[in-house]
Design a protein around this motif. Structure first.
Motif, PDB file in Angstrom:
ATOM      1  N   LEU A 180      44.617  32.173  34.185  1.00  0.00           N
ATOM      2  CA  LEU A 180      44.089  31.547  35.108  1.00  0.00           C
ATOM      3  C   LEU A 180      42.245  32.185  35.397  1.00  0.00           C
ATOM      4  N   LEU A 181      42.469  33.136  34.707  1.00  0.00           N
ATOM      5  CA  LEU A 181      40.519  33.749  34.464  1.00  0.00           C
ATOM      6  C   LEU A 181      39.916  33.352  33.236  1.00  0.00           C
ATOM      7  N   LYS A 182      39.853  32.656  32.860  1.00  0.00           N
ATOM      8  CA  LYS A 182      39.690  32.121  31.163  1.00  0.00           C
ATOM      9  C   LYS A 182      38.303  31.861  31.642  1.00  0.00           C
ATOM     10  N   ASN A 183      37.905  30.999  32.710  1.00  0.00           N
ATOM     11  CA  ASN A 183      36.696  30.461  33.179  1.00  0.00           C
ATOM     12  C   ASN A 183      35.843  30.339  34.084  1.00  0.00           C
ATOM     13  N   GLU A 184      36.268  31.486  35.189  1.00  0.00           N
ATOM     14  CA  GLU A 184      36.551  32.077  36.592  1.00  0.00           C
ATOM     15  C   GLU A 184      37.010  33.024  37.854  1.00  0.00           C
ATOM     16  N   GLU A 185      35.958  33.934  37.932  1.00  0.00           N
ATOM     17  CA  GLU A 185      37.174  34.480  38.329  1.00  0.00           C
ATOM     18  C   GLU A 185      37.784  33.554  39.744  1.00  0.00           C
ATOM     19  N   ARG A 186      38.882  35.083  40.474  1.00  0.00           N
ATOM     20  CA  ARG A 186      39.586  33.704  40.891  1.00  0.00           C
ATOM     21  C   ARG A 186      40.240  35.204  42.421  1.00  0.00           C
ATOM     22  N   CYS A 187      40.440  34.677  43.220  1.00  0.00           N
ATOM     23  CA  CYS A 187      41.090  35.141  44.536  1.00  0.00           C
ATOM     24  C   CYS A 187      42.340  35.824  44.248  1.00  0.00           C
ATOM     25  N   VAL A 188      43.168  37.118  44.787  1.00  0.00           N
ATOM     26  CA  VAL A 188      44.421  37.571  44.254  1.00  0.00           C
ATOM     27  C   VAL A 188      44.981  36.114  45.037  1.00  0.00           C
ATOM     28  N   CYS A 189      44.873  35.322  46.508  1.00  0.00           N
ATOM     29  CA  CYS A 189      45.646  34.249  46.778  1.00  0.00           C
ATOM     30  C   CYS A 189      46.284  32.843  45.606  1.00  0.00           C
ATOM     31  N   GLU A 190      45.016  33.028  44.686  1.00  0.00           N
ATOM     32  CA  GLU A 190      45.250  31.576  43.923  1.00  0.00           C
ATOM     33  C   GLU A 190      46.204  31.968  42.989  1.00  0.00           C
ATOM     34  N   PHE A 191      46.550  33.113  42.899  1.00  0.00           N
ATOM     35  CA  PHE A 191      47.460  34.125  41.333  1.00  0.00           C
ATOM     36  C   PHE A 191      48.933  33.579  42.249  1.00  0.00           C
ATOM     37  N   ILE A 192      49.068  33.709  43.581  1.00  0.00           N
ATOM     38  CA  ILE A 192      50.828  33.380  43.989  1.00  0.00           C
ATOM     39  C   ILE A 192      51.068  32.108  43.903  1.00  0.00           C
ATOM     40  N   PRO A 193      50.542  30.744  44.295  1.00  0.00           N
ATOM     41  CA  PRO A 193      51.063  29.861  43.871  1.00  0.00           C
ATOM     42  C   PRO A 193      51.113  28.804  42.365  1.00  0.00           C
ATOM     43  N   ALA A 194      49.618  30.045  41.174  1.00  0.00           N
ATOM     44  CA  ALA A 194      49.910  29.436  40.586  1.00  0.00           C
ATOM     45  C   ALA A 194      51.059  29.861  39.547  1.00  0.00           C
ATOM     46  N   LEU A 195      51.573  30.799  39.600  1.00  0.00           N
ATOM     47  CA  LEU A 195      52.218  31.869  38.836  1.00  0.00           C
ATOM     48  C   LEU A 195      53.824  32.185  39.562  1.00  0.00           C
ATOM     49  N   ARG A 196      53.388  31.183  41.442  1.00  0.00           N
ATOM     50  CA  ARG A 196      55.151  31.305  41.193  1.00  0.00           C
ATOM     51  C   ARG A 196      55.902  32.983  41.661  1.00  0.00           C
ATOM     52  N   LYS A 197      54.970  33.768  42.161  1.00  0.00           N
ATOM     53  CA  LYS A 197      55.696  35.299  41.985  1.00  0.00           C
ATOM     54  C   LYS A 197      55.570  35.180  43.395  1.00  0.00           C
ATOM     55  N   ALA A 198      56.060  36.291  43.883  1.00  0.00           N
ATOM     56  CA  ALA A 198      55.667  37.104  44.624  1.00  0.00           C
ATOM     57  C   ALA A 198      54.897  37.450  45.035  1.00  0.00           C
ATOM     58  N   GLN A 199      53.729  37.714  46.318  1.00  0.00           N
ATOM     59  CA  GLN A 199      52.676  38.665  46.675  1.00  0.00           C
ATOM     60  C   GLN A 199      53.414  40.298  45.665  1.00  0.00           C
ATOM     61  N   SER A 200      53.528  40.985  45.671  1.00  0.00           N
ATOM     62  CA  SER A 200      54.144  41.631  45.315  1.00  0.00           C
ATOM     63  C   SER A 200      53.843  42.090  43.574  1.00  0.00           C
ATOM     64  N   THR A 201      54.549  40.863  43.275  1.00  0.00           N
ATOM     65  CA  THR A 201      55.399  41.038  42.095  1.00  0.00           C
ATOM     66  C   THR A 201      54.161  40.723  41.416  1.00  0.00           C
ATOM     67  N   THR A 202      53.036  39.410  41.654  1.00  0.00           N
ATOM     68  CA  THR A 202      51.442  39.094  41.332  1.00  0.00           C
ATOM     69  C   THR A 202      50.525  40.144  41.049  1.00  0.00           C
ATOM     70  N   SER A 203      50.672  41.020  42.150  1.00  0.00           N
ATOM     71  CA  SER A 203      49.657  42.717  42.560  1.00  0.00           C
ATOM     72  C   SER A 203      50.014  43.485  41.526  1.00  0.00           C
ATOM     73  N   LYS A 204      51.150  43.466  40.863  1.00  0.00           N
ATOM     74  CA  LYS A 204      51.654  44.302  40.522  1.00  0.00           C
ATOM     75  C   LYS A 204      50.894  44.440  39.059  1.00  0.00           C
ATOM     76  N   HIS A 205      51.586  42.839  38.177  1.00  0.00           N
ATOM     77  CA  HIS A 205      51.138  42.347  36.708  1.00  0.00           C
ATOM     78  C   HIS A 205      49.220  42.705  37.339  1.00  0.00           C
ATOM     79  N   LEU A 206      48.316  41.852  38.098  1.00  0.00           N
ATOM     80  CA  LEU A 206      46.805  41.916  38.075  1.00  0.00           C
ATOM     81  C   LEU A 206      46.608  43.905  37.945  1.00  0.00           C
ATOM     82  N   ASP A 207      47.935  44.301  39.016  1.00  0.00           N
ATOM     83  CA  ASP A 207      47.196  46.266  38.512  1.00  0.00           C
ATOM     84  C   ASP A 207      47.154  46.432  37.091  1.00  0.00           C
ATOM     85  N   ILE A 208      48.412  46.250  36.504  1.00  0.00           N
ATOM     86  CA  ILE A 208      49.032  46.450  35.149  1.00  0.00           C
ATOM     87  C   ILE A 208      47.119  46.423  34.510  1.00  0.00           C
ATOM     88  N   LEU A 209      47.483  44.963  34.795  1.00  0.00           N
ATOM     89  CA  LEU A 209      46.042  44.339  33.839  1.00  0.00           C
ATOM     90  C   LEU A 209      44.648  45.851  33.922  1.00  0.00           C
TER      91      LEU A 209
END
Length: 97
Positions: free
Chosen positions: A22-51
């Motif tokens: 999702l970040l290959k071609n552009e930067e993104r807001c955390v709010c864009e990941f949630i619907p794209a990944l179909r994960k809860a906000q807390s789960t998405t944030s955890k994955h982003l924090d690990i990266l």
């Protein structure tokens, strides 16, 4: 050695690989990941924090949102090599049966 292991562990997850796609071609807001990944906000944030902690992503706060981008595009070169190795392995497995 420790930083290598941290990077490889961070990449060893399908959701985190999806985030990188999702970040290959552009930067993104955390709010864009949630619907794209179909994960809860807390789960998405955890994955982003690990990266982020592994030094793969960079982030900045903009208003009420956090914007993520890939810190070093070399990560995509590495992923292409891994994909190539996996493809070779798949082809070899198909030939031996």
């Amino acid at each position: 050695m420790e930083s290598k292991v941290k990077i490889l562990k961070a990449l060893a997850d399908p959701t985190r690989l999806q985030i990188l796609e999702l970040l290959k071609n552009e930067e993104r807001c955390v709010c864009e990941f949630i619907p794209a990944l179909r994960k809860a906000q807390s789960t998405t944030s955890k994955h982003l924090d690990i990266l982020y902690d592994a030094g793969i992503l960079d982030r900045r706060v903009e208003g009420r949102g956090t914007i993520y981008r890939v810190k070093n595009p070399k990560v995509f070169e590495m992923l292409r090599l891994v994909e190539s190795m996996a493809l070779e392995e798949t082809c070899e497995d198909g030939q031996s049966t």
